[in-house]
Design an enzyme around this catalytic site. Structure first.
Site, PDB file in Angstrom:
ATOM      1  N   LYS A  41      31.775  42.678  46.218  1.00 19.74           N
ATOM      2  CA  LYS A  41      32.962  43.218  46.879  1.00 19.74           C
ATOM      3  C   LYS A  41      34.114  43.192  45.879  1.00 19.74           C
ATOM      4  O   LYS A  41      34.655  42.141  45.552  1.00 19.74           O
ATOM      5  CB  LYS A  41      33.350  42.397  48.110  1.00 19.74           C
ATOM      6  CG  LYS A  41      34.294  43.152  49.048  1.00 19.74           C
ATOM      7  CD  LYS A  41      35.194  42.257  49.854  1.00 19.74           C
ATOM      8  CE  LYS A  41      36.411  41.825  49.094  1.00 19.74           C
ATOM      9  NZ  LYS A  41      37.312  42.938  48.689  1.00 19.74           N
ATOM     10  N   GLU A  72      37.577  30.573  40.543  1.00 18.45           N
ATOM     11  CA  GLU A  72      38.579  30.489  39.467  1.00 18.45           C
ATOM     12  C   GLU A  72      39.863  31.036  40.057  1.00 18.45           C
ATOM     13  O   GLU A  72      39.918  32.178  40.508  1.00 18.45           O
ATOM     14  CB  GLU A  72      38.106  31.312  38.252  1.00 18.45           C
ATOM     15  CG  GLU A  72      38.908  31.039  36.991  1.00 18.45           C
ATOM     16  CD  GLU A  72      40.175  31.859  36.931  1.00 18.45           C
ATOM     17  OE1 GLU A  72      41.256  31.261  37.187  1.00 18.45           O
ATOM     18  OE2 GLU A  72      40.103  33.049  36.674  1.00 18.45           O
ATOM     19  N   CYS A 117      44.706  35.305  34.112  1.00 25.41           N
ATOM     20  CA  CYS A 117      44.824  33.937  34.586  1.00 25.41           C
ATOM     21  C   CYS A 117      45.056  32.971  33.428  1.00 25.41           C
ATOM     22  O   CYS A 117      45.574  31.871  33.618  1.00 25.41           O
ATOM     23  CB  CYS A 117      43.583  33.540  35.375  1.00 25.41           C
ATOM     24  SG  CYS A 117      42.049  33.873  34.506  1.00 25.41           S
ATOM     25  N   GLU A 158      52.483  30.174  39.701  1.00 28.43           N
ATOM     26  CA  GLU A 158      51.861  31.264  38.965  1.00 28.43           C
ATOM     27  C   GLU A 158      52.522  32.581  39.362  1.00 28.43           C
ATOM     28  O   GLU A 158      52.584  32.922  40.541  1.00 28.43           O
ATOM     29  CB  GLU A 158      50.358  31.331  39.249  1.00 28.43           C
ATOM     30  CG  GLU A 158      49.665  32.393  38.415  1.00 28.43           C
ATOM     31  CD  GLU A 158      48.167  32.466  38.677  1.00 28.43           C
ATOM     32  OE1 GLU A 158      47.415  32.655  37.708  1.00 28.43           O
ATOM     33  OE2 GLU A 158      47.770  32.340  39.847  1.00 28.43           O
TER      34      GLU A 158
END
Length: 990
Positions: free
Chosen positions: A668, A749, A783, A878
């Site tokens: 997906k 992650e 990331c 973040e």
């Protein structure tokens, strides 16, 4: 036809005779223990000791490299201890006595620091003509007294901002003006100022093209040429007004073709065509340098007026070989010095035999190389204007005098400038002087004359060992044909936009009631493709198909599953340029970063295929009378929820890891990168993935994603994305659903708040360039991207100034333009979120830089904040965009504390030349991937397995030796093989 073609084409006898003559005059005997009075000549002995002790050579040159950045004698003494005080470094007695201290603040330590610093400074100024123009003038006046000309080079290895490029340009204008004014009263020296009836320029400067434009890039040859040529034209006009000659240096191999093409185009322009006071450089250690010279000859004939070709052997051998090995590219330089020497002689002959069209400047400290050139020049009676010998300042001095004595025109390449930017140049000179293969070293060691002047003896070494996993090579965009293929693919893909892509369920593409438009974030009105969105019924159909396919796939031999991955890797490689184009257009990556992603996807396929074959053998732990077999089986059905920021590499990596281990996988993708996921589907189907084993199930995350995560038949979820979604998946997967007879495994992650520490010993050229790429590569949407830079107080202001100027110099725009370095963010939601963080940052800290961006598209300016508190929102959360917080700290201990002071532990970096700091970071910097003196993004499969801990994620590192274990269940079978006291003995025949 070459000039004087009727003459013999071998010059060996005369070469030998001239070489003996030059060697006799230039050879100098020197004792290892020369003294002036009672004082040891430490500067000279540093080189001697480096030649005697290889371990010392490495550590000494590393120390010298960082010396100019050290601010006090205490710092210098401390670094001396760290670099040279280690037990494994063998020290000569006198140096051991100098370093005989334990306290860096003690009197002996301060004296040692002063002594070593002074010796290094003296050593440096043997190779550097001066730090100021008055010092340079004194140096070149001495050269003229010895009947030698000069060319002046301004030291400085890295131009990374447009401010620096402008300063470099202006420095050369000022240099030429001042040198011309100061040299005008000089009396004429016929040996160097005249040739035949021509008066030669007294002043010559050597310049680097890459220093005229901070974003000089082979991927953008037209843009680079346009930017550079404006300044070159103005420089050449100024030089002509003053009567100054200009020579263009050659640099790293990646720039070679672009530099040659720019100069070839420029020097046939009507304004410059008749100029003969211009030169270019060729490097004989490059395998294609002879071909380049052969190509220059017809160009020079067409031009109608000669230019000078400076023939050098090359100064970046180590750098070129390392870069090639790291990128798995063909090594562009000869691996054997004798091959370079032989090529140099072939190029010398070709150049001199075409002296009517190209003037020769033979630059070498090798007596044979110069003698060979002299022999040809004398046999062909080459006019003096068309041939000269060159040496570097401080090297080959006696050879230069011997050449002058023979009546040749000699020019000395004399660098000038501050010691800090000149350190890279100094290290290259020290390496050259102390290398085993160096002619200067061999001559100093008094090798037999016959050996020194013998023709190059080639052994046939054509490659170098390349240890480690054989990763696929990225595209080298310096190669014209590869660059052309890339842009052709981009054009072709742009004509294929807007198609509909359907889900793949049980081996069939199925229609859906709804589709989602995937758009180009650079131009949101441009539809990349329409992607069918499955509903819950179709999600259940996919699940049933996976359940049905699993038993057969589970029992398919690992070797057969691996072969499908190898075929997929081959298809990825064949479609590389096309896939790059899709990534560029759908998610807004520039081509080189898209290309690296395709490489990573290929590596994932091949590496995981090989790893699964290794794991499939299991482990035998037999003892007498008992067999023990430790092995693995697949878990079952895996749901792969992939991110948009690495839409090919991460999606492919998670998917094929699940598949090769015998699981069935449902992919997906993120909505904004669904077309690329459809391309993955095409590749896996073509590679032979059976129906039901792999399925492409695009759909809304909150509906389809949620349904699959909570489905009782799912055994494993592999997720990469935001912390918010990852934590929700982790919680949902922990709930035992009705009928579920297993606990789900989650591999997640979830991002980072990654920091780079810059300490007072850092190489700021490296630190600024590495931080820029780490922070703003792919617009900060990695990331692993750097979002915090923690800078020690001593270098804070200097770093911030250069970092801001380097950011200001970046080109922001659509990613299908070759000049672009920073593209858009992924969509309007991301754009608004990042802008809200920037607004928050303006309340918490000071904006150091925020610039204009294109109006069309989802662009956000790279934004830099300074004077940021470690606890500020922009330093803790973040942001996933091009926003950087710079934090000032007083000590390295504080830097580590700040770096570790977030919820994340993914990547981190350190720029330092202090061994203690590097050791401390190794131990205490809490990140999954720590990068020292390099950027913190771009992990490579096998070489840098990737993943973090804390709230950065859970699971083993992708691309590492234990990643596949997460997709497997370990089993153990133990069998008693005794029968009535009898047990078979393997290998027995009784």
């Amino acid at each position: 036809m070459v000039a004087n073609a009727q003459l013999p084409q071998t010059y060996e006898a005369q070469t030998q005779a001239i070489a003996r003559e030059l060697l006799a005059q230039s050879r100098q005997k020197r004792s290892l223990w020369d003294k002036i009075g009672d004082n040891l000549r430490l500067d000279e002995h540093l080189l001697d000791w480096a030649m005697e002790h290889p371990g010392l050579r490495l550590q000494l040159f590393r120390f010298i490299d960082c010396l100019p950045s050290l601010q006090s004698k205490t710092e210098i003494a401390h670094h001396l201890q760290q670099y040279l005080g280690k037990e494994q470094v063998e020290l000569p007695g006198p140096l051991k006595n100098i370093l005989n201290f334990t306290d860096a603040q003690s009197g002996p330590a301060q004296a040692a620091a002063g002594l070593i610093s002074k010796a290094t400074e003296i050593l440096a100024f043997k190779y550097i003509a001066g730090e100021t123009i008055p010092q340079v003038l004194k140096a070149v006046e001495r050269l003229r007294k010895e009947k030698m000309g000069f060319t002046i080079d301004l030291l400085g290895e890295a131009v990374i901002t447009e401010t620096e490029a402008q300063a470099y340009y202006q420095s050369y204008l000022d240099l030429m003006t001042e040198l011309t004014e100061k040299t005008r009263p000089w009396s004429t020296v016929p040996a160097i100022d005249q040739a035949e009836e021509e008066t030669l320029p007294r002043v010559q400067v050597s310049v680097k093209l890459t220093a005229f434009y901070s974003q000089f890039d082979p991927l953008d040859p037209e843009g680079s040429q346009a930017k550079v040529c404006d300044r070159i034209r103005a420089l050449l006009r100024h030089a002509q007004e003053l009567g100054v000659a200009v020579h263009f240096d050659m640099e790293q191999y990646a720039y070679k073709d672009l530099i040659l093409n720019i100069l070839k185009d420029l020097l046939v322009e009507e304004e410059f065509r008749s100029r003969t006071d211009i030169g270019i450089t060729l490097q004989a250690y490059l395998r294609d340098s002879l071909s380049d010279l052969q190509g220059l000859i017809p160009w020079a004939k067409h031009r109608g007026y000669p230019i000078t070709v400076r023939l050098v052997k090359g100064a970046y051998w180590d750098q070129e070989t390392i870069k090639a090995q790291q990128n798995h590219w063909p090594i562009p330089v000869y691996c054997e010095k004798a091959q370079t020497d032989a090529n140099y002689e072939a190029m010398t002959q070709l150049l001199l035999e075409n002296h009517e069209y190209l003037y020769a400047a033979i630059a070498s400290h090798n007596v044979r190389s110069q003698a060979h050139a002299c022999a040809i020049a004398e046999q062909l009676s080459i006019p003096r204007r068309r041939f000269e010998c060159q040496v570097l300042y401080g090297m080959g001095d006696n050879l230069a005098k011997a050449l002058v004595k023979r009546g040749h025109r000699v020019r000395v390449y004399a660098p000038y400038g501050k010691l800090l930017p000149g350190m890279a140049y100094l290290i290259r000179r020290l390496l050259e002087n102390t290398a085993n293969s160096s002619f200067l070293r061999q001559s100093l060691e008094e090798r037999p004359v016959e050996e020194l002047i013998a023709p190059p003896q080639i052994k046939g070494l054509d490659t170098l060992p390349s240890p480690g996993y054989p990763n696929v090579a990225d595209t080298d965009y310096a190669q014209t044909d590869l660059r052309n293929q890339a842009f052709q693919a981009l054009a072709q893909v742009q004509h294929r936009l807007g198609k509909t892509y359907l889900p793949l369920i049980n081996g069939q593409y199925v229609k859906t009631e709804t589709t989602l438009d995937s758009v180009n974030p650079c131009r949101p009105t441009e539809i990349i493709g329409k992607v069918g969105q499955i509903d819950l019924d179709q999600a259940e159909q996919a699940m049933e198909a996976a359940k049905a396919a699993f038993p057969s796939w589970k029992n398919t031999p690992a070797k057969e599953r691996a072969m499908i991955l190898h075929r997929a890797a081959d298809l990825l490689a064949q479609r590389r340029h096309e896939l790059n184009a899709w990534i560029c257009l759908e998610v807004g990556k520039i081509l080189p970063q898209a290309d690296a992603e395709v490489s990573e996807a290929i590596d994932f396929c091949r590496y995981y295929a090989e790893e699964m074959e290794r794991l499939s053998h299991g482990i035998r732990l037999d003892v007498a009378g008992e067999t023990n077999y430790y092995h693995y089986q697949p878990r079952g059905i895996a749901v792969v929820i992939a991110p948009w920021n690495f839409p090919l590499a991460i999606a492919m990596g998670m998917t094929v890891a699940a598949l090769v281990t015998g699981n069935c996988a449902l992919l997906k993708p993120a909505a904004t990168s669904s077309v690329i996921a459809a391309k993955i589907t095409e590749i896996l189907v073509e590679a032979g993935m059976p129906a039901g084993v792999f399925q492409f199930v695009p759909g809304k995350g909150s509906v389809v994603g949620h349904y699959l995560v909570n489905h009782p038949d799912v055994h494993l979820i592999a997720f990469t994305g935001s912390r918010e979604v990852g934590c929700r998946i982790y919680a949902d997967a922990a709930v035992l659903q009705s009928g579920q007879r297993h606990l789900k495994r989650v591999i997640a992650e979830m991002g980072g708040k990654n920091a780079i520490i810059v300490d007072e010993s850092a190489d700021l050229d490296q630190a600024v360039a590495g931080a820029i790429y780490s922070a703003f590569g792919y617009t900060g949407q990695k990331c692993s991207a750097c979002s915090r830079i923690i800078v020690l107080d001593a270098v804070h202001d200097a770093f911030v100034e250069r970092f801001v100027e380097a950011t200001r110099s970046l080109n922001i725009g659509p990613t299908d333009l070759p000049s672009t370095q920073v593209g858009p963010v992924i969509d309007a939601v991301a754009q608004q979120r990042i802008q809200s963080y920037i607004s928050q940052g303006k309340q918490e800290a000071e904006v150091a830089w925020e610039g204009p961006v294109p109006e069309e598209g989802y662009f956000v300016s790279p934004t830099i904040f300074k004077n940021v508190s470690p606890q500020a929102v922009i330093a803790q959360e973040e942001i996933f965009g091009p926003v950087v917080a710079i934090i000032r700290v007083a000590s390295f201990a504080e830097a580590l504390q700040v770096a570790n002071g977030t919820d994340y532990a993914l990547t981190g970096g350190l720029y330092s030349r202090t061994p203690d700091h590097i050791d401390q970071a190794n131990q205490a910097f809490e990140v999954g991937n720590l990068y020292i003196n390099r950027g913190i993004t771009g992990a490579i499969v096998s070489r840098q397995p990737f993943g973090g801990f804390k709230l950065s994620g859970v699971g083993s590192k992708a691309g590492g030796p234990d990643y596949l274990l997460q997709f497997l269940e370990p089993r153990h079978v133990s069998e008693n093989i005794q029968r009535q006291g009898f047990a078979p003995i393997e290998g027995a025949d009784q």
